[in-house]
Design a protein around this motif. Structure first.
Motif, PDB file in Angstrom:
ATOM      1  N   TYR A 106       0.904  -1.288  -0.065  1.00 45.32           N
ATOM      2  CA  TYR A 106      -0.557   0.536   0.181  1.00 45.32           C
ATOM      3  C   TYR A 106       0.211   0.948   0.003  1.00 45.32           C
ATOM      4  CZ  TYR A 106      -3.361   3.381   1.562  1.00 45.32           C
ATOM      5  OH  TYR A 106      -4.117   4.447   1.329  1.00 45.32           O
ATOM      6  N   GLN A 107       2.035   1.596   0.850  1.00 42.02           N
ATOM      7  CA  GLN A 107       2.601   2.502   1.273  1.00 42.02           C
ATOM      8  C   GLN A 107       3.211   2.872  -0.270  1.00 42.02           C
ATOM      9  OE1 GLN A 107       4.965   1.153   3.505  1.00 42.02           O
ATOM     10  NE2 GLN A 107       4.974   2.457   5.727  1.00 42.02           N
ATOM     11  N   ALA A 108       3.517   1.299  -0.571  1.00 44.78           N
ATOM     12  CA  ALA A 108       4.353   1.792  -2.261  1.00 44.78           C
ATOM     13  C   ALA A 108       3.546   2.343  -3.101  1.00 44.78           C
ATOM     14  CB  ALA A 108       5.616   0.232  -2.754  1.00 44.78           C
ATOM     15  N   LYS A 109       2.179   2.118  -2.841  1.00 49.73           N
ATOM     16  CA  LYS A 109       1.093   2.399  -3.982  1.00 49.73           C
ATOM     17  C   LYS A 109       0.719   3.751  -3.815  1.00 49.73           C
ATOM     18  CE  LYS A 109      -0.414  -1.847  -5.973  1.00 49.73           C
ATOM     19  NZ  LYS A 109      -0.940  -3.217  -5.707  1.00 49.73           N
ATOM     20  N   HIS A 110       1.067   3.867  -2.936  1.00 52.06           N
ATOM     21  CA  HIS A 110       0.163   5.389  -2.519  1.00 52.06           C
ATOM     22  C   HIS A 110       1.354   6.431  -1.466  1.00 52.06           C
ATOM     23  CE1 HIS A 110      -2.827   3.055  -2.410  1.00 52.06           C
ATOM     24  NE2 HIS A 110      -3.599   4.286  -3.309  1.00 52.06           N
TER      25      HIS A 110
END
Length: 110
Positions: A106-110
């Motif tokens: 999630y962190q990588a995508k947002h």
């Protein structure tokens, strides 16, 4: 099975059972910090950071009552208390690993 959980009826849904045992961020962070091994109260408080002593104590007591961790008091002066995961508590590692993987994604995508 713990006295706390046995006194209440377990939810029918297995996901809800898991959430009952690790119902807030403090318990998840305590599990995270105890996975590598036993820690003293002060080490847990320092590692978790913003949790108050009162809340951390209450969470540790609930987790001990649920059978997720043990509290060992050593007869020393001053007294030394260590918390460690039980086999049941350690069995939550795949759940925490999945949460970490999802959070990283999630962190990588947002």
């Amino acid at each position: 099975m713990s006295e706390v959980i046995q006194e209440k009826r377990l939810p029918a849904c297995p996901v809800e059972v898991t959430l009952t045992l690790i119902s807030n961020k403090w318990k998840v962070l305590i599990l995270r910090d105890l996975l590598p091994g036993a820690k003293r109260f002060g080490e847990l408080k320092k590692s978790i950071g913003t949790v108050t002593q009162k809340v951390l104590t209450a969470q540790l007591r609930e987790m001990e009552a649920s059978g997720l961790l043990t509290r060992t008091v050593y007869a020393e002066v001053p007294p030394r208390v260590e918390y460690a995961l039980t086999e049941l508590g350690s069995s939550l590692k795949p759940v925490l690993d999945a949460m970490q993987a999802w959070g990283s994604d999630y962190q990588a995508k947002h």
